[in-house]
Write an enzyme that holds these catalytic residues in place. Structure first.
Site, PDB file in Angstrom:
ATOM      1  N   LYS A  85       6.525  25.070   2.903  1.00  0.00           N
ATOM      2  CA  LYS A  85       4.945  25.283   1.796  1.00  0.00           C
ATOM      3  C   LYS A  85       4.495  26.829   2.455  1.00  0.00           C
ATOM      4  CE  LYS A  85       3.067  20.784   1.805  1.00  0.00           C
ATOM      5  NZ  LYS A  85       1.838  19.768   2.878  1.00  0.00           N
TER       6      LYS A  85
ATOM      7  N   GLY B 194      14.344  25.865  12.907  1.00  0.00           N
ATOM      8  CA  GLY B 194      15.431  24.417  12.394  1.00  0.00           C
ATOM      9  C   GLY B 194      16.995  24.246  11.355  1.00  0.00           C
TER      10      GLY B 194
ATOM     11  N   ARG C 188      20.739  24.285  22.342  1.00  0.00           N
ATOM     12  CA  ARG C 188      19.881  24.243  22.933  1.00  0.00           C
ATOM     13  C   ARG C 188      20.528  24.464  24.340  1.00  0.00           C
ATOM     14  NH1 ARG C 188      14.123  22.858  20.370  1.00  0.00           N
ATOM     15  NH2 ARG C 188      14.206  24.633  19.554  1.00  0.00           N
TER      16      ARG C 188
ATOM     17  N   GLY D  12       8.170  27.360  16.237  1.00  0.00           N
ATOM     18  CA  GLY D  12       7.740  27.680  16.073  1.00  0.00           C
ATOM     19  C   GLY D  12       7.032  29.249  16.960  1.00  0.00           C
TER      20      GLY D  12
HETATM   21  P1  AMP Z   1      10.330  24.412   5.811  1.00  0.00           P
HETATM   22  O1  AMP Z   1      10.542  23.116   7.537  1.00  0.00           O
HETATM   23  O2  AMP Z   1       8.715  24.923   5.456  1.00  0.00           O
HETATM   24  O3  AMP Z   1      10.565  25.709   6.754  1.00  0.00           O
HETATM   25  O4  AMP Z   1      10.883  23.292   5.043  1.00  0.00           O
HETATM   26  C1  AMP Z   1      12.265  23.192   5.380  1.00  0.00           C
HETATM   27  C2  AMP Z   1      12.554  21.920   3.647  1.00  0.00           C
HETATM   28  O5  AMP Z   1      11.599  22.378   2.800  1.00  0.00           O
HETATM   29  C3  AMP Z   1      13.789  21.438   4.202  1.00  0.00           C
HETATM   30  O6  AMP Z   1      13.213  20.316   4.521  1.00  0.00           O
HETATM   31  C4  AMP Z   1      14.390  21.538   2.508  1.00  0.00           C
HETATM   32  O7  AMP Z   1      14.651  20.205   1.595  1.00  0.00           O
HETATM   33  C5  AMP Z   1      12.943  21.314   1.868  1.00  0.00           C
HETATM   34  N1  AMP Z   1      12.426  22.358   0.522  1.00  0.00           N
HETATM   35  C6  AMP Z   1      13.085  23.255   0.119  1.00  0.00           C
HETATM   36  N2  AMP Z   1      13.219  23.608  -1.134  1.00  0.00           N
HETATM   37  C7  AMP Z   1      12.135  23.158  -1.620  1.00  0.00           C
HETATM   38  C8  AMP Z   1      11.412  22.327  -3.141  1.00  0.00           C
HETATM   39  N3  AMP Z   1      11.782  23.239  -3.465  1.00  0.00           N
HETATM   40  N4  AMP Z   1      10.833  21.065  -3.036  1.00  0.00           N
HETATM   41  C9  AMP Z   1      10.868  20.149  -1.998  1.00  0.00           C
HETATM   42  N5  AMP Z   1      10.967  20.703  -1.093  1.00  0.00           N
HETATM   43  C10 AMP Z   1      11.998  21.877  -0.585  1.00  0.00           C
END
Ligand code: AMP
Length: 391
Positions: free
Chosen positions: A193, A341, A36, A364
């Protein structure tokens, strides 16, 4: 609506207040990742080279409003910024009665979130910030979704306000993806999620030609397609959302998957066809055949938008899907924009920086912009004019 840009201003000898997002990770009192700071450098250099008196303002972390947490001082950032610029960057703690800066010099204000009124967008604080400058330069795309005193209040109050080059570049890159993309537009949305990316998925369903889903998000789509996903991370309450999205846009489903029986970095990855996932297994990555098929889709794309890993890429045995797709995006002729990130961490880990057309500094803000929301700090610049400062 058009917003004024820094390049239209004559800032020689003038005081400019530049809002950057210097919210960098610290480790043992040092800057652990300079991305950054590096992204802000061209703007700061431009202002200094133009002979302005440059005051930079940023937040760091989330101190309780009004509390001066020494662990969140911007002192290490002032040091790193000075090292990068090749000059001292004094950290100014007490600026309410004005800041003395010579022409072509730069100072950094202490963490603006130490001020009680920052996150509440207090008009008195905004007025004090506005009093420091002739021109306010909003350049912190990563904080543009926050209506704070140093992002929105000061932009409305300062005698002149404009977008800096970094903010302008971010808006232009995202505009190129959303407004008139080269087709097909392939969105890659991975991560944990569906619920945290709901608005983005819904908005992309209306503009993308395909949405490639990965990670826990893909698990929810598999659930919606009545596939067995064992004990994987998924959100059964989002299944209807997933079905609605699949009815509007092409969402290629994984055909093979990598699983483990627990969230344990020591466990090896096991390859499963998608109807073979056992009830005690968690899906933690896509399989090699899926990665190959998704890579083919990306290879044909005119534009690729990427947010979120396809698996638990922090553990190498579950990083192959993300690696293969990252390499495919980098190799594609498509205009590619990535943000978030984890996504930038994956780009660095797999060394595909050069192949990605634009890496957004926003997390975000990136997601909110993609979801079609108005960023308050950008809205605050609309209707502002260059006026007497025009070059
Ligand atoms: P996000 O912040 O929603 O982009 O999520 C990123 C995180 O999701 C990373 O730390 C990944 O390790 C986790 N992740 C990716 N695939 C999976 C999965 N199949 N099950 C659980 N966590 C996951």
């Amino acid at each position: 609506m058009a917003i004024p840009l820094l390049r239209d201003f004559d800032i020689r000898g003038k005081s400019v207040l530049v809002r950057e997002d210097l919210n960098v990770p610290l480790e043992d009192g040092r800057v652990a990742n300079r991305a950054r700071i590096d992204a802000a450098l061209p703007t700061v250099r431009h202002c200094m080279a133009a002979g302005a008196r440059v005051v930079v303002v940023s937040h760091l972390g989330r101190p309780r409003p009004g509390e001066r947490d020494p662990a969140l001082s911007l002192a290490p950032v002032a040091k790193a910024l000075g090292d990068a610029l090749g000059c001292a960057v004094p950290l100014v703690d007490d600026w309410k009665d004005g800041v003395a800066v010579a022409e072509a010099d730069v100072v950094l204000l202490e963490n603006i979130r130490f001020e009680a009124g920052e996150t509440a967008n207090d008009p008195v604080l905004a007025q004090r910030l506005a009093a420091l400058c002739d021109v306010f330069v909003m350049d912190a795309f990563g904080t543009a979704h926050r209506a704070h005193a140093s992002t929105v209040g000061v932009a409305q109050t300062a005698s002149a306000a404009c977008a800096g080059p970094l903010l302008a570049a971010e808006l232009s890159a995202l505009g190129r993806v959303l407004d008139d993309p080269a087709r097909p537009l392939v969105a890659v949305v991975g991560g944990a999620k569906v619920s945290t990316k709901l608005a983005v998925l819904e908005a992309l369903a209306g503009v993308a030609d395909s949405i490639v889903v990965g990670g826990g998000i893909a698990n929810t789509f598999l659930l919606a397609s009545e596939m067995r996903i064992g004990s994987s991370l998924a959100e059964p309450d989002q299944v209807d959302v997933a079905r609605r999205i699949m009815s509007r846009v092409d969402v290629p489903m994984p055909v093979d998957l990598m699983t483990a029986t627990a969230m344990d970095p020591r466990l090896p990855a096991r390859l499963r066809l998608r109807d073979e996932v056992g009830s005690n297994e968690m899906v933690l990555d896509v399989g090699p055949e899926t990665a190959r098929r998704l890579s083919d889709i990306v290879a044909e794309a005119g534009t690729v938008l990427w947010n979120g890993p396809l698996g638990v890429f922090e553990w190498d045995q579950f990083g192959e899907g993300t690696r293969v797709l990252a390499e495919a995006i980098a190799a594609a002729d498509a205009y590619s924009v990535a943000g978030g990130g984890d996504t930038l961490a994956a780009i660095a880990k797999y060394r595909v920086d050069e192949g990605i057309s634009y890496q957004s500094t926003g997390g975000g803000a990136f997601l909110e912009y993609l979801a079609g929301e108005t960023l308050p700090a950008v809205a605050a610049l609309e209707g502002r004019t260059v006026g007497p400062h025009r070059r």
